[in-house]
Design a protein around this motif. Sequence first.
Motif, PDB file in Angstrom:
ATOM      1  N   ALA A 290      39.303  58.732 -63.534  1.00 55.45           N
ATOM      2  CA  ALA A 290      40.091  58.904 -64.761  1.00 55.45           C
ATOM      3  C   ALA A 290      39.214  58.986 -65.999  1.00 55.45           C
ATOM      4  N   ASN A 291      37.896  58.884 -65.810  1.00 52.61           N
ATOM      5  CA  ASN A 291      36.944  58.975 -66.916  1.00 52.61           C
ATOM      6  C   ASN A 291      37.202  57.889 -67.958  1.00 52.61           C
ATOM      7  N   GLY A 292      37.400  56.654 -67.455  1.00 53.19           N
ATOM      8  CA  GLY A 292      37.670  55.537 -68.353  1.00 53.19           C
ATOM      9  C   GLY A 292      36.716  54.392 -68.126  1.00 53.19           C
ATOM     10  N   ASN A 293      36.843  53.382 -68.957  1.00 56.14           N
ATOM     11  CA  ASN A 293      36.010  52.179 -68.886  1.00 56.14           C
ATOM     12  C   ASN A 293      36.853  51.008 -68.405  1.00 56.14           C
TER      13      ASN A 293
ATOM     14  N   ASP B  52      27.293  42.954 -68.955  1.00 54.82           N
ATOM     15  CA  ASP B  52      27.513  41.681 -68.270  1.00 54.82           C
ATOM     16  C   ASP B  52      27.850  40.576 -69.267  1.00 54.82           C
ATOM     17  N   GLU B  53      28.988  39.904 -69.031  1.00 51.79           N
ATOM     18  CA  GLU B  53      29.484  38.832 -69.901  1.00 51.79           C
ATOM     19  C   GLU B  53      29.580  39.311 -71.349  1.00 51.79           C
TER      20      GLU B  53
ATOM     21  N   VAL C 128      31.518  52.506 -68.800  1.00 54.31           N
ATOM     22  CA  VAL C 128      31.137  51.131 -69.086  1.00 54.31           C
ATOM     23  C   VAL C 128      31.960  50.209 -68.205  1.00 54.31           C
ATOM     24  N   LEU C 129      31.257  49.331 -67.505  1.00 56.02           N
ATOM     25  CA  LEU C 129      31.908  48.336 -66.658  1.00 56.02           C
ATOM     26  C   LEU C 129      31.531  46.969 -67.211  1.00 56.02           C
ATOM     27  N   ALA C 130      32.430  46.395 -67.972  1.00 59.86           N
ATOM     28  CA  ALA C 130      32.163  45.120 -68.627  1.00 59.86           C
ATOM     29  C   ALA C 130      32.721  43.985 -67.788  1.00 59.86           C
TER      30      ALA C 130
END
Length: 328
Positions: free
Chosen positions: A40-43, A110-111, A147-149
């Motif tokens: 979906a081209n999202g974060n 991360d965090e 981005v994977l937060a």
Amino acid sequence: MSDGIGSAARDAVADLQKRINQDIIGQERVVERLVVALLANGNVLLEGLPGLAKTRAIKSLSKNLESDFSRIQFTPDLLPSDVTGGEILRGDGQFEFRKGPIFGNLVLADEINRAPPKVQSALLEAMEERHVTVAGKRYDLPDLFMVLATQNPIEQEGTYPLPEAQMDRFLMHIRIDYPTDADEVKVMRLVRGESAAPTAAAAQPPPKIPQKLIFEARSEIDRVTTKEVVESYMVGLVAATRRPAEFGDKLKNWIAVGASPRGSLALDRCSRVYAWLRGRDYVTPEDVQAIVHDCLRHRLSLSYEAGADGVNADGVLDEIVKQVAVAA
């Protein structure tokens, strides 16, 4: 594309999902949501207690996909330039832009709630605009960018919780739970095997999934259709978060602020991906129901009454799904 018809892109995505599930035992739903967000081209924002393989899942995605992986460990002393990069003075007296870790394809934040708001804003601006501006110059981010937060739901001391307006920038908010007892036994065996001497077969990992197949998958997903009745159903779910009084006293007392239009857009994008993953070129109400919690749980502001009743966002969304009917 219709029921039962495959494609090279879908086969590649299925292979990618299978590989990640081999690395992350017992988290099939989480892995599927990560793949949905990628297509979906999202974060995404992943939330879970320490040790539940949040970072491992992201690294496995990067390991199996043709991509540049960047990791940003968010700390209270981090600066915006540590994320975006900045200009440095060269020996010849000229300034040169040095790219920061945000320029990776898959960026692990991360965090994220341990960095001050100014740094969070720098990251979220890049997520929204897909570029950064330094010294008046624009620098575009890669075509494949995600981005994977991560954040920890406990240990809130010394953190800077993301405000609602910034949470809204994430396409999905994925929660990771404990594995089952049987899965935890498999996890122990997996880690035990990884620590042993690698075999010749293990030393030769399979080829990475090419980026072009992800872009092909996205093109196919763009052709997935959504009937007007399903569109109305999506809007009805979001509208129930904004006008809860129309759906009974419980929702009226539980919801303080409803979802923004980004919620409807997220439901539309993710439900089309979900349908495509199941080999269909049309969206059903069941597709919407499958992903509604991940798309909306972080877009709701709940009242004190909800907390007093022991109800969280997922409980509110459960009630909304019960109350909002699909038009005949």
